[in-house]
Scaffold this motif. Structure first.
Motif, PDB file in Angstrom:
ATOM      1  N   ASP A  93     -38.046 126.240   7.894  1.00 20.64           N
ATOM      2  CA  ASP A  93     -39.297 126.259   6.964  1.00 20.64           C
ATOM      3  C   ASP A  93     -39.449 127.777   6.523  1.00 20.64           C
ATOM      4  OD1 ASP A  93     -40.015 123.850   7.735  1.00 20.64           O
ATOM      5  OD2 ASP A  93     -41.711 124.309   9.000  1.00 20.64           O
ATOM      6  N   VAL A  94     -39.088 128.813   7.018  1.00 22.97           N
ATOM      7  CA  VAL A  94     -39.072 130.253   6.435  1.00 22.97           C
ATOM      8  C   VAL A  94     -37.858 130.514   5.728  1.00 22.97           C
ATOM      9  CG1 VAL A  94     -39.324 132.480   7.013  1.00 22.97           C
ATOM     10  CG2 VAL A  94     -40.748 130.779   8.212  1.00 22.97           C
ATOM     11  N   ARG A  95     -36.483 130.081   6.357  1.00 21.60           N
ATOM     12  CA  ARG A  95     -35.314 130.471   5.729  1.00 21.60           C
ATOM     13  C   ARG A  95     -34.588 129.290   5.802  1.00 21.60           C
ATOM     14  NH1 ARG A  95     -32.935 135.518   4.752  1.00 21.60           N
ATOM     15  NH2 ARG A  95     -34.605 136.695   5.615  1.00 21.60           N
ATOM     16  N   PRO A  96     -34.508 128.610   4.491  1.00 16.35           N
ATOM     17  CA  PRO A  96     -33.789 126.985   4.808  1.00 16.35           C
ATOM     18  C   PRO A  96     -32.403 127.022   5.168  1.00 16.35           C
ATOM     19  CG  PRO A  96     -35.152 127.283   2.506  1.00 16.35           C
ATOM     20  CD  PRO A  96     -35.034 128.892   3.367  1.00 16.35           C
ATOM     21  N   HIS A  97     -31.789 128.056   5.079  1.00 15.94           N
ATOM     22  CA  HIS A  97     -30.314 127.729   5.368  1.00 15.94           C
ATOM     23  C   HIS A  97     -30.191 128.391   6.834  1.00 15.94           C
ATOM     24  CE1 HIS A  97     -29.970 132.392   5.400  1.00 15.94           C
ATOM     25  NE2 HIS A  97     -28.613 132.250   6.140  1.00 15.94           N
ATOM     26  N   ALA A  98     -31.208 128.933   7.413  1.00 17.60           N
ATOM     27  CA  ALA A  98     -30.862 128.950   8.808  1.00 17.60           C
ATOM     28  C   ALA A  98     -31.061 128.137  10.120  1.00 17.60           C
ATOM     29  CB  ALA A  98     -31.882 130.374   9.241  1.00 17.60           C
ATOM     30  N   ARG A  99     -30.593 128.507  11.091  1.00 17.29           N
ATOM     31  CA  ARG A  99     -30.656 127.287  12.162  1.00 17.29           C
ATOM     32  C   ARG A  99     -31.134 128.147  13.444  1.00 17.29           C
ATOM     33  NH1 ARG A  99     -28.403 122.355  10.854  1.00 17.29           N
ATOM     34  NH2 ARG A  99     -29.556 121.746  12.563  1.00 17.29           N
ATOM     35  N   PHE A 100     -31.597 127.376  14.368  1.00 17.73           N
ATOM     36  CA  PHE A 100     -31.819 127.870  15.656  1.00 17.73           C
ATOM     37  C   PHE A 100     -30.724 127.280  16.808  1.00 17.73           C
ATOM     38  CE2 PHE A 100     -33.676 128.187  19.877  1.00 17.73           C
ATOM     39  CZ  PHE A 100     -34.802 129.148  19.988  1.00 17.73           C
ATOM     40  N   ILE A 101     -30.122 128.205  17.205  1.00 19.10           N
ATOM     41  CA  ILE A 101     -28.850 127.844  18.335  1.00 19.10           C
ATOM     42  C   ILE A 101     -29.298 128.053  19.633  1.00 19.10           C
ATOM     43  CG2 ILE A 101     -26.454 127.823  18.482  1.00 19.10           C
ATOM     44  CD1 ILE A 101     -27.302 126.994  15.764  1.00 19.10           C
ATOM     45  N   PRO A 102     -29.371 127.223  20.562  1.00 27.48           N
ATOM     46  CA  PRO A 102     -29.648 127.509  22.006  1.00 27.48           C
ATOM     47  C   PRO A 102     -28.152 127.789  22.688  1.00 27.48           C
ATOM     48  CG  PRO A 102     -29.664 125.032  21.759  1.00 27.48           C
ATOM     49  CD  PRO A 102     -29.368 125.572  20.518  1.00 27.48           C
ATOM     50  N   ASN A 103     -28.562 128.761  23.538  1.00 27.44           N
ATOM     51  CA  ASN A 103     -27.257 129.067  24.359  1.00 27.44           C
ATOM     52  C   ASN A 103     -27.207 127.821  25.696  1.00 27.44           C
ATOM     53  OD1 ASN A 103     -25.276 130.448  25.840  1.00 27.44           O
ATOM     54  ND2 ASN A 103     -26.392 132.046  26.852  1.00 27.44           N
ATOM     55  N   LEU A 104     -25.932 127.553  25.809  1.00 21.94           N
ATOM     56  CA  LEU A 104     -25.537 126.665  26.833  1.00 21.94           C
ATOM     57  C   LEU A 104     -24.546 127.182  27.765  1.00 21.94           C
ATOM     58  CD1 LEU A 104     -24.962 123.740  24.081  1.00 21.94           C
ATOM     59  CD2 LEU A 104     -27.042 124.180  25.485  1.00 21.94           C
ATOM     60  N   GLY A 105     -24.752 126.426  29.162  1.00 25.39           N
ATOM     61  CA  GLY A 105     -23.892 126.858  30.395  1.00 25.39           C
ATOM     62  C   GLY A 105     -22.584 126.198  30.062  1.00 25.39           C
ATOM     63  N   ALA A 106     -21.975 126.168  31.196  1.00 25.94           N
ATOM     64  CA  ALA A 106     -20.435 125.338  31.239  1.00 25.94           C
ATOM     65  C   ALA A 106     -20.397 124.208  30.978  1.00 25.94           C
ATOM     66  CB  ALA A 106     -19.838 125.939  32.444  1.00 25.94           C
ATOM     67  N   LEU A 107     -21.445 123.533  31.519  1.00 27.19           N
ATOM     68  CA  LEU A 107     -21.411 122.267  31.469  1.00 27.19           C
ATOM     69  C   LEU A 107     -21.971 121.614  30.060  1.00 27.19           C
ATOM     70  CD1 LEU A 107     -23.086 120.991  34.893  1.00 27.19           C
ATOM     71  CD2 LEU A 107     -20.643 120.982  34.105  1.00 27.19           C
ATOM     72  N   ALA A 108     -22.889 122.487  29.297  1.00 27.99           N
ATOM     73  CA  ALA A 108     -23.240 122.504  27.668  1.00 27.99           C
ATOM     74  C   ALA A 108     -23.737 120.914  27.473  1.00 27.99           C
ATOM     75  CB  ALA A 108     -22.017 122.744  27.150  1.00 27.99           C
ATOM     76  N   ALA A 109     -23.021 120.389  26.632  1.00 29.33           N
ATOM     77  CA  ALA A 109     -23.521 119.069  25.886  1.00 29.33           C
ATOM     78  C   ALA A 109     -23.575 118.104  26.764  1.00 29.33           C
ATOM     79  CB  ALA A 109     -22.400 118.839  24.844  1.00 29.33           C
ATOM     80  N   ARG A 110     -23.358 117.939  28.073  1.00 32.55           N
ATOM     81  CA  ARG A 110     -23.563 117.262  28.913  1.00 32.55           C
ATOM     82  C   ARG A 110     -25.064 116.990  29.214  1.00 32.55           C
ATOM     83  NH1 ARG A 110     -19.644 116.626  34.138  1.00 32.55           N
ATOM     84  NH2 ARG A 110     -21.154 118.097  34.673  1.00 32.55           N
ATOM     85  N   ASP A 111     -25.970 118.063  28.997  1.00 32.68           N
ATOM     86  CA  ASP A 111     -27.329 118.056  29.459  1.00 32.68           C
ATOM     87  C   ASP A 111     -28.299 118.061  28.172  1.00 32.68           C
ATOM     88  OD1 ASP A 111     -29.039 118.088  31.348  1.00 32.68           O
ATOM     89  OD2 ASP A 111     -29.569 120.226  31.516  1.00 32.68           O
TER      90      ASP A 111
END
Length: 460
Positions: free
Chosen positions: A210-228
């Motif tokens: 909403d503030v900066r249209p091209h920007a994103r919010f990226i969460p850090n993930l552990g080794a199992l990552a996308a499974r959770d």
């Protein structure tokens, strides 16, 4: 410019007094880093925040180390992420907002394990949903950044019994929070937690855009990552995955680095992955963040990672550099990646063997579940057999079709539908190697009278 080599500076509270911006900018240039991640706020703010209860470093004075590094990195043409860490708050915020705190089953607030009078937060309260949203907005409004990177964004890693968490879980499921892992309501809790955390990332991502249209919010993930993660929300909200598996500990094999790339391709084959590597040893029993790992250790972790598709990212905790022995191996490994990147980026996966990545994080029964996977992984590496992961979350005839063999190291919990997919795969000429308790339990951990794949395996 593509952001393929990342330099992360994780500031410590006293860094504003003595950090050397020129050292870091020179290192970014020498290592051919084209992106950086810099500590900004959350637990400690390294810029002159205007938000009440957003704790400023007591050494900040009238300086702005975050802003200085952002400006320097931009002068080098680099992509920039701002790092926030919302896992804990200081005493003044805890006193003013006790509803933000993670709590044990008796309702007691949870103090930080390493710092007295610092308190752990609960991700299901207004602290994450509202306060950290405002922190993210302030950063992208005031600084030229491409994204917010969130460390320990899930708050307390255990079950938090805050009133907000209790109420949300009750409203969504009609149940009370489980009293322990694997207790009554645990299956529902795992699904609820995955869904709520993924929704939280969506709130933050929208606030940033909403503030900066091209920007994103990226969460850090552990080794199992996308499974959770909730798959539908992740498809929409996660342009890249950043995996926080900074090194190996104990007798962990060096191929553990590349496994992170494989594991995430097993769920989201088209999403790029970055693997964070620490410049220090990662043996958690004897962990000292100012120590330096041997050069070969650092380079091996980075190179095995990018050889399996996990792009390089190094992190240094605190901006002071009492020991520079880590600098040369980082420069060497990153320059190697820069040299081979033109070849690697066009390679396509042709493996005909798949190793099933079983049952989503938090739902497995076996405390030694990793041992089975480790053994098969090592055997395949030693035999020089190219292979990929495939997640049970996306198990389908289409996803299995490129593979001639599927290895089930210990896929103990398989649903009837998953068993049917594997049975049809076998009937159509595919081969399956199954070990230990594979298919002995359903997706909720309930024991079957016989193996779910028993008939198909017996006939094979």
């Amino acid at each position: 410019m593509a952001a393929t080599r990342w330099a992360q500076i994780t500031l410590a509270e006293d860094d504003p007094e003595h950090f050397d911006a020129d050292f870091w900018l020179d290192l970014m240039r020498d290592s051919k880093s084209n992106a950086t991640c810099i500590s900004a706020g959350g637990y400690i703010a390294y810029y002159p925040t205007q938000l009440e209860y957003h704790y400023r470093s007591k050494y900040l004075g009238d300086t702005d180390p975050f802003g200085t590094l952002v400006e320097g990195a931009r002068s080098l043409g680099m992509s920039v992420m701002a790092r926030v860490d919302p896992h804990a708050i200081h005493a003044d915020a805890a006193t003013a907002h006790p509803e933000w705190l993670a709590r044990d089953i008796d309702g007691n607030p949870l103090e930080h394990w390493a710092h007295p009078d610092i308190w752990l937060t609960c991700a299901f309260t207004s602290y994450h949903r509202e306060f950290i949203t405002e922190v993210a907005r302030e950063i992208v409004r005031e600084y030229d950044v491409d994204a917010i990177f969130a460390n320990r964004w899930e708050g307390y890693y255990g079950i938090s019994y805050s009133e907000a968490a209790r109420r949300s879980f009750r409203d969504d499921t009609g149940l009370e929070l489980p009293v322990a892992e694997q207790a009554e309501g645990w299956h529902e809790y795992v699904e609820w937690r995955r869904r709520r955390l993924s929704q939280l990332v969506g709130i933050w991502d929208q606030a940033v855009r909403d503030v900066r249209p091209h920007a994103r919010f990226i969460p850090n993930l552990g080794a199992l990552a996308a499974r959770d993660l909730d798959r539908d929300l992740a498809e929409r909200l996660y342009p890249i995955f950043i995996i926080d598996k900074q090194g190996r500990s104990g007798i962990e094999a060096p191929w553990g680095a590349g496994r992170n790339g494989k594991r995430n391709r097993g769920v989201f084959p088209d999403r790029p992955v970055r693997l964070i590597t620490s410049v220090g040893p990662e043996h958690h029993q004897h962990r000292w963040k100012d120590s330096v790992a041997p050069a070969e250790e650092v380079k091996t972790w980075i190179v095995d990672g990018f050889a399996q598709g996990a792009l390089p990212w190094f992190t240094k905790f605190n901006a002071s550099v009492p020991d520079q022995r880590w600098v040369e191996p980082i420069v060497e490994a990153f320059n190697l990646h820069a040299a081979v990147e033109p070849v690697l980026k066009d390679l396509r996966i042709t493996a005909e063997v798949a190793l099933l990545d079983p049952t989503r994080a938090g739902q497995l029964r076996n405390d030694h579940r990793g041992d089975h996977e480790d053994g098969f992984y090592q055997a395949l590496v030693e035999a020089r057999v190219p292979f990929e992961f495939i997640s049970d979350q996306v198990l389908s005839a289409e996803r299995l079709s490129p593979f001639k063999v599927v290895v089930l190291a210990n896929a103990e919990q398989l649903s009837d539908a998953q068993c049917l997919v594997l049975q049809e795969y076998i009937a159509n000429g595919g081969s399956v190697v199954a070990a230990y308790e594979t298919s002995l339990y359903d997706e909720r951990g309930q024991a079957r009278a016989d193996f779910g794949l028993g008939e198909a395996l017996a006939s094979g």
